[in-house]
Scaffold this active site. Sequence first.
Site, PDB file in Angstrom:
ATOM      1  CE  LYS A   1      51.832  40.738  57.752  1.00 22.18           C
ATOM      2  NZ  LYS A   1      53.177  40.371  57.350  1.00 22.18           N
TER       3      LYS A   1
ATOM      4  CD  GLU B   1      61.279  44.015  57.519  1.00 21.43           C
ATOM      5  OE1 GLU B   1      60.570  43.480  58.376  1.00 21.43           O
ATOM      6  OE2 GLU B   1      60.896  44.972  56.818  1.00 21.43           O
TER       7      GLU B   1
ATOM      8  CE1 TYR C   1      51.538  41.083  53.652  1.00 23.41           C
ATOM      9  CE2 TYR C   1      51.108  38.948  54.622  1.00 23.41           C
ATOM     10  CZ  TYR C   1      52.002  39.906  54.190  1.00 23.41           C
ATOM     11  OH  TYR C   1      53.353  39.699  54.314  1.00 23.41           O
TER      12      TYR C   1
ATOM     13  CG  LEU D   1      55.666  44.273  59.392  1.00 19.60           C
ATOM     14  CD1 LEU D   1      54.642  45.165  58.689  1.00 19.60           C
ATOM     15  CD2 LEU D   1      55.351  42.811  59.133  1.00 19.60           C
TER      16      LEU D   1
HETATM   17  N1  PDD Z   1      55.414  37.913  57.474  1.00 14.44           N
HETATM   18  N2  PDD Z   1      58.996  41.365  58.338  1.00 14.44           N
HETATM   19  C1  PDD Z   1      58.334  41.083  57.208  1.00 14.44           C
HETATM   20  C2  PDD Z   1      58.781  41.706  55.928  1.00 14.44           C
HETATM   21  C3  PDD Z   1      57.235  40.201  57.251  1.00 14.44           C
HETATM   22  O1  PDD Z   1      56.552  39.911  56.123  1.00 14.44           O
HETATM   23  C4  PDD Z   1      56.859  39.613  58.497  1.00 14.44           C
HETATM   24  C5  PDD Z   1      55.693  38.674  58.609  1.00 14.44           C
HETATM   25  C6  PDD Z   1      57.596  39.951  59.643  1.00 14.44           C
HETATM   26  C7  PDD Z   1      57.244  39.402  61.004  1.00 14.44           C
HETATM   27  O2  PDD Z   1      56.022  39.939  61.462  1.00 14.44           O
HETATM   28  P1  PDD Z   1      55.109  39.157  62.498  1.00 14.44           P
HETATM   29  O3  PDD Z   1      55.974  38.794  63.644  1.00 14.44           O
HETATM   30  O4  PDD Z   1      54.063  40.143  62.881  1.00 14.44           O
HETATM   31  O5  PDD Z   1      54.555  37.948  61.777  1.00 14.44           O
HETATM   32  C8  PDD Z   1      58.645  40.840  59.526  1.00 14.44           C
HETATM   33  C9  PDD Z   1      54.249  37.061  57.430  1.00 14.44           C
HETATM   34  C10 PDD Z   1      54.282  35.979  58.430  1.00 14.44           C
HETATM   35  C11 PDD Z   1      54.028  36.570  55.991  1.00 14.44           C
HETATM   36  O6  PDD Z   1      54.231  37.388  55.100  1.00 14.44           O
HETATM   37  O7  PDD Z   1      53.642  35.433  55.791  1.00 14.44           O
END
Ligand code: PDD
Length: 287
Positions: A149, A182, A33, A207
């Site tokens: 992801k 994280e 996703y 991620l």
């Molecule tokens: N989540 N780490 C994890 C485990 C994440 O699921 C996400 C993002 C991030 C930050 O990534 P980015 O800056 O590219 O959004 C880090 C999304 C927003 C979600 O699962 O809704």
Amino acid sequence: MSRWAYVNGRFHPHGEAVVHVEDRGYQFADAVYEVWAVINGRLADFDGHMTRLGRSLDELRIEHPMSGASLLNVLRETVRRNRVRFGLCYIQISRGTARRDHPFPDPAVAPSVVITCKSLDRGAMETKAKKGVAVITQPDIRWGRCDIKTVGLLPNILAKQAAKERGAAEAWLVDDMGFVTEGSSTNAWIVDADGNLRTRDTQANILRGITRGNLLAVAKDAGVKVIEKPFTVEDAKQAREAFFTAASAFLTPVVSIDGTRIADGKPGPLTTRLRGLYFERAAELAV
Ligand code: PDD
């Protein structure tokens, strides 16, 4: 107001949008996703998220369902139909629908694509950011490929629920050595006791956040020194400032960790400054 979802080539009223019971996303979490922030009705950093989506698909050998240009059109149409000015746009792509069997379908089937959008309350997010939020820590029990992801988010969900039940906004995940990897859906940052902006390097099992990458560039342009190095929970508790980043959170100040107040318990000055600069950059990058 009516909501719309895109499923496999067509828009459906949200309440009627469905995938097949033998979709491999549903049966095996065999799906990836991506999430874009929507700012002023535009998709923030389309290219950054698109590149990561392509990589996630390639790593799992799931076919790309459409070109980047076509995907941009569909995402924009989803935003338009749902009248989202400020919010989030999600895509899930699974390996497709096939009789349940662990190996990849042979012959291959077409991947399934689902796109949805939702509005967020910008005022509420600003209020939260002004106050800062609490985080708790949880053991990182995820698999070894968190750079992809995937929709396999059960450990993340359990961690986030634990946070919610303790009145916190996020759970920071901690590896066997005591280092923060994280957040359950965010990247973790501190301004350490020496005043350095610090976040974990991406060699680790995390991620590669698009917000993280953009913020590194913003910080560099602003002359802020950043160290990409892991920090422990104790480092975080002793930090001058702390925050987390994600498309869904931009840059959210953290004011306590496991009940220990960070500094004076208010969002730090560098965090607040970077949040403003980041937001400007994100709005500029939106298409
Ligand atoms: N989540 N780490 C994890 C485990 C994440 O699921 C996400 C993002 C991030 C930050 O990534 P980015 O800056 O590219 O959004 C880090 C999304 C927003 C979600 O699962 O809704």
